[in-house]
Design a protein around this motif. Sequence first.
Motif, PDB file in Angstrom:
ATOM      1  N   ASN A  31       8.498   1.602 -13.307  1.00  0.00           N
ATOM      2  CA  ASN A  31       7.338   1.370 -12.447  1.00  0.00           C
ATOM      3  C   ASN A  31       6.044   1.489 -13.250  1.00  0.00           C
ATOM      4  O   ASN A  31       5.116   0.676 -13.092  1.00  0.00           O
ATOM      5  N   LEU A  32       5.991   2.492 -14.129  1.00  0.00           N
ATOM      6  CA  LEU A  32       4.808   2.684 -14.967  1.00  0.00           C
ATOM      7  C   LEU A  32       4.602   1.496 -15.898  1.00  0.00           C
ATOM      8  O   LEU A  32       3.472   1.035 -16.107  1.00  0.00           O
ATOM      9  N   LEU A 413      -0.613   8.326 -23.030  1.00  0.00           N
ATOM     10  CA  LEU A 413      -0.942   7.418 -21.933  1.00  0.00           C
ATOM     11  C   LEU A 413      -2.150   7.927 -21.144  1.00  0.00           C
ATOM     12  O   LEU A 413      -3.025   7.144 -20.754  1.00  0.00           O
ATOM     13  N   ASN A 414      -2.189   9.222 -20.909  1.00  0.00           N
ATOM     14  CA  ASN A 414      -3.325   9.781 -20.175  1.00  0.00           C
ATOM     15  C   ASN A 414      -4.642   9.511 -20.892  1.00  0.00           C
ATOM     16  O   ASN A 414      -5.662   9.192 -20.269  1.00  0.00           O
ATOM     17  N   ALA A 415      -4.619   9.641 -22.215  1.00  0.00           N
ATOM     18  CA  ALA A 415      -5.836   9.402 -22.998  1.00  0.00           C
ATOM     19  C   ALA A 415      -6.287   7.948 -22.856  1.00  0.00           C
ATOM     20  O   ALA A 415      -7.483   7.662 -22.679  1.00  0.00           O
ATOM     21  N   GLU A 416      -5.340   7.026 -22.924  1.00  0.00           N
ATOM     22  CA  GLU A 416      -5.691   5.604 -22.812  1.00  0.00           C
ATOM     23  C   GLU A 416      -6.136   5.269 -21.393  1.00  0.00           C
ATOM     24  O   GLU A 416      -7.057   4.470 -21.185  1.00  0.00           O
ATOM     25  N   LEU A 417      -5.478   5.880 -20.388  1.00  0.00           N
ATOM     26  CA  LEU A 417      -5.853   5.620 -18.997  1.00  0.00           C
ATOM     27  C   LEU A 417      -7.227   6.204 -18.676  1.00  0.00           C
ATOM     28  O   LEU A 417      -7.966   5.657 -17.851  1.00  0.00           O
ATOM     29  N   GLU A 418      -7.578   7.310 -19.319  1.00  0.00           N
ATOM     30  CA  GLU A 418      -8.910   7.878 -19.119  1.00  0.00           C
ATOM     31  C   GLU A 418      -9.980   6.932 -19.670  1.00  0.00           C
ATOM     32  O   GLU A 418     -11.045   6.763 -19.059  1.00  0.00           O
ATOM     33  N   LYS A 419      -9.686   6.292 -20.804  1.00  0.00           N
ATOM     34  CA  LYS A 419     -10.608   5.267 -21.324  1.00  0.00           C
ATOM     35  C   LYS A 419     -10.748   4.130 -20.320  1.00  0.00           C
ATOM     36  O   LYS A 419     -11.843   3.602 -20.105  1.00  0.00           O
ATOM     37  N   GLU A 573       5.035  -4.643   1.892  1.00  0.00           N
ATOM     38  CA  GLU A 573       4.968  -5.171   0.522  1.00  0.00           C
ATOM     39  C   GLU A 573       3.563  -5.043  -0.059  1.00  0.00           C
ATOM     40  O   GLU A 573       3.392  -4.839  -1.262  1.00  0.00           O
ATOM     41  N   ILE A 574       2.540  -5.152   0.784  1.00  0.00           N
ATOM     42  CA  ILE A 574       1.152  -5.103   0.317  1.00  0.00           C
ATOM     43  C   ILE A 574       0.746  -3.688  -0.083  1.00  0.00           C
ATOM     44  O   ILE A 574       0.054  -3.478  -1.081  1.00  0.00           O
ATOM     45  N   ILE A 575       1.169  -2.705   0.692  1.00  0.00           N
ATOM     46  CA  ILE A 575       0.756  -1.315   0.439  1.00  0.00           C
ATOM     47  C   ILE A 575       1.289  -0.863  -0.915  1.00  0.00           C
ATOM     48  O   ILE A 575       2.487  -0.996  -1.191  1.00  0.00           O
ATOM     49  N   PRO A 576       0.472  -0.317  -1.815  1.00  0.00           N
ATOM     50  CA  PRO A 576       0.917   0.093  -3.156  1.00  0.00           C
ATOM     51  C   PRO A 576       1.993   1.177  -3.106  1.00  0.00           C
ATOM     52  O   PRO A 576       2.053   1.981  -2.160  1.00  0.00           O
ATOM     53  N   ASP A 577       2.820   1.216  -4.137  1.00  0.00           N
ATOM     54  CA  ASP A 577       3.930   2.172  -4.192  1.00  0.00           C
ATOM     55  C   ASP A 577       3.458   3.620  -4.218  1.00  0.00           C
ATOM     56  O   ASP A 577       4.167   4.512  -3.776  1.00  0.00           O
ATOM     57  N   ASN A 578       2.269   3.850  -4.774  1.00  0.00           N
ATOM     58  CA  ASN A 578       1.821   5.247  -4.887  1.00  0.00           C
ATOM     59  C   ASN A 578       1.384   5.833  -3.542  1.00  0.00           C
ATOM     60  O   ASN A 578       1.276   7.040  -3.398  1.00  0.00           O
ATOM     61  N   LEU A 579       1.156   4.984  -2.538  1.00  0.00           N
ATOM     62  CA  LEU A 579       0.849   5.468  -1.183  1.00  0.00           C
ATOM     63  C   LEU A 579       2.174   5.622  -0.443  1.00  0.00           C
ATOM     64  O   LEU A 579       2.527   4.845   0.450  1.00  0.00           O
ATOM     65  N   VAL A 580       2.896   6.651  -0.822  1.00  0.00           N
ATOM     66  CA  VAL A 580       4.311   6.779  -0.459  1.00  0.00           C
ATOM     67  C   VAL A 580       4.519   6.884   1.045  1.00  0.00           C
ATOM     68  O   VAL A 580       5.365   6.185   1.617  1.00  0.00           O
ATOM     69  N   ARG A 581       3.756   7.749   1.723  1.00  0.00           N
ATOM     70  CA  ARG A 581       3.982   7.975   3.156  1.00  0.00           C
ATOM     71  C   ARG A 581       3.693   6.717   3.971  1.00  0.00           C
ATOM     72  O   ARG A 581       4.458   6.339   4.853  1.00  0.00           O
ATOM     73  N   SER A 722      -1.611   3.986 -11.967  1.00  0.00           N
ATOM     74  CA  SER A 722      -0.960   4.259 -13.256  1.00  0.00           C
ATOM     75  C   SER A 722      -1.018   5.740 -13.592  1.00  0.00           C
ATOM     76  O   SER A 722      -0.043   6.320 -14.084  1.00  0.00           O
ATOM     77  N   ILE A 723      -2.161   6.371 -13.328  1.00  0.00           N
ATOM     78  CA  ILE A 723      -2.298   7.811 -13.591  1.00  0.00           C
ATOM     79  C   ILE A 723      -1.319   8.604 -12.727  1.00  0.00           C
ATOM     80  O   ILE A 723      -0.672   9.550 -13.193  1.00  0.00           O
ATOM     81  N   ALA A 724      -1.188   8.190 -11.460  1.00  0.00           N
ATOM     82  CA  ALA A 724      -0.239   8.872 -10.569  1.00  0.00           C
ATOM     83  C   ALA A 724       1.193   8.698 -11.066  1.00  0.00           C
ATOM     84  O   ALA A 724       1.991   9.642 -11.060  1.00  0.00           O
ATOM     85  N   ALA A 725       1.531   7.481 -11.522  1.00  0.00           N
ATOM     86  CA  ALA A 725       2.886   7.220 -12.022  1.00  0.00           C
ATOM     87  C   ALA A 725       3.156   7.950 -13.327  1.00  0.00           C
ATOM     88  O   ALA A 725       4.314   8.230 -13.670  1.00  0.00           O
ATOM     89  N   ASN A 726       2.078   8.265 -14.071  1.00  0.00           N
ATOM     90  CA  ASN A 726       2.226   8.920 -15.374  1.00  0.00           C
ATOM     91  C   ASN A 726       2.144  10.449 -15.265  1.00  0.00           C
ATOM     92  O   ASN A 726       2.072  11.140 -16.281  1.00  0.00           O
TER      93      ASN A 726
END
Length: 735
Positions: A31-32, A413-419, A573-581, A722-726
């Motif tokens: 997923n990431l 990954l966190n460092a790159e995502l923070e950028k 299908e539209i709602i992103p995977d990280n919005l789990v509930r 991405s940050i949530a998945a990481n």
Amino acid sequence: MSNRAETLAKIIEQRQPLVQSIADVEEHLRNLTNLLRSLDQRRHILKDKLDQPEVCDRLSQIDFSPLRLQISTQLEQLHQLRDRFSRPTLNIGVVGLMGQGKSTFLQSISGLTDDEIPALRGGACTAVRSTIYHQPGEPYAEVTVHSEQTFLQEVIQPYYQELELADPPKTIDEFAGTLPEFSGTDATKKSMYEHLKEDYHKHLPMYRHLLLSGAPRKLPPIPKERIHEYVAQRRFPQGELITFDHLAVREVKIFCPFKNSDVGKIALVDVPGLGDTRLGDEKLILETIGQEVDLVIFIRRPDRLRYGWEKRDTDLYNTAAEALNNLENRSFMILNHVTGTDDNMEACQKHQTSIHDKHIDVIRCKIADCSNSEETNAILDLVLNYLANNITYLDEQHARVYQKKLKELQILLNAELEKARLVWSGGLIVDDINEQGKFLRLFNKLWANLTRGLEELLDQLDIAKERDEQDIFKQQVESIIQTCKSDTGIPTEEPLNEIIARRFEEGDWQTTYAKYLHEIRNHLTRHFHAMDMGLKEYVKQAKSQVTEVLINQGNLGELTPARGSEFLKAMAEIIPDNLVRLKHAFQTLSNFEMSYKANFHYRIRPHLDNLNPDKTNLRLSASNAMDSREIKAQEIFTYLETLQEEALFKCQHALEDFYGEPGQAAFAEVEEFVDQVLRAKDVKNEWQIFLFQEKAQVWSKEFGDNQEGDDRQQWLSLVDQSIAANSLKQLQFLN
């Protein structure tokens, strides 16, 4: 089963939760990877689209491609780790240079002979990697042969590359043609070329029939007396091969009872001995030890005249250490004691006392005669006891190496995502305070309307449920009952003649009666299956009512052109995977279905027992010579009519009791949906995140023309996902 065997079996069982945890982390990594790919694609689009030099410059400094490659590598390694812990056995790898007694050691433990595990004087005998499993019964083998593709890639291509013979062949026909000449002078490479030429190329017609296109395949089980054809390379004194099938073999599994039947769930992995000039042996050792073994037994036979550890010994140990971490706690060394005129005990003792000087670090270094069954099984007992006492700890240490790599990757990954988060002037989540305030006012109004709409819908469904206003389902059932009355499955045109004719087909009256009962029962239940139409229509209606509220009170109509029950599926299908509930709530309601088979069939079946010849209470009277055919046929006809009417009457009354059930089920499902989207913990926050991402469509007048803000928000939304998945929690398979 002995205590040790029970302990080993329990260890294998205890690995399974870890296997599932690793599989979950693999799914998170995939997923990431998809999110990072989306970020990279979006980055390229924005660089070409935006007229903001500072933003474009920051976008240019971000590149997730190398990190995605690292994730791909981690996925491969985790897959191997999961395979290791998924095995039904604990595997002991037996490794040694050519001619050291490795095959003799395996013979002594397994009871097999030179026919199955060749241990002959001269050159290398074992031709392929074999795994030997303890299993009672007559020995046999499972042989996997190469496909055309894997044979060329794994066997032939390395020779062409090492010997620089031009481009490797892409097809078997191409390899069968003229072999390129080798012009080098290196003696080792000349010997390699002879292997390629004299074994694989010259004798291709003798084993080519085993190489088929597609994937490698398993042959039918090979009996004991034919195993040698696939594992041994037998040669004439001059070196010419006698047998050829082994040239096409990729792997062999041998099943046989070990002499010590108390070993438990273990397997011995035999790797071809190093020392000849066949290519691929070192790679084979690395793959086998790295992926398939839990512990290594090295076999070394010291020379009685010229003893001492050699460079090839340390090279072999280092090769194994490269593949299996913590090798010093996962390996034993067996010094093969040869008795008789070639007795090498003194040499064995010298090697035993000097092993640590060469930094060959093992758990124990033991002297044993590999041809002596009693001594080798004593060694095996020592190894198995060590495994039983230490493998759980060793497994954890092994897994922690992989967990550490994941943590290091997560930090990168966190460092790159923070950028990536700071691409727009420090990464503010909204344009400014005014935009944030505008969104919150609109959201609060929508939330109040949506809450009221869904609560009122629940009240309507509850009232309908209590009043049994299930018109669609009730009408469907009544229609089916009328059909069952008019179409009974009982003979209608000249029924007595038809029953008499059927009696001659079946041979007797009892069989004829039984067959009719089965047919009429099945005929009746087929009619009831039409109930699905009404149930599906009712579910569709309930979903459509929810959809109307979401569109009218929730203002979500612009997110998808789908309407009715399909709207829920589109939203899921539209709602992103990280919005789990939120996503789960829409998925659950979208997947809700009712059917006759699942909801009513089991309740109807008991009322059909009288149409079962084994259970019916209407039995045919005993036949006698005075009965005419017409009398028996009339008896059957009367019984069939009576039983069908009775069964239908019972089913009708049973279904009347269930008229309210579809409404109750639909109400419960909608109520659960409302609970999940309005009342679950943190779900309101998920609605805010989702609607902020889609604000331009939900409130087009207020936000629709803010293209720059939308670009930024879409980018930041992907970054946040991405940050949530990481998160380290998502990538943790060890406590």
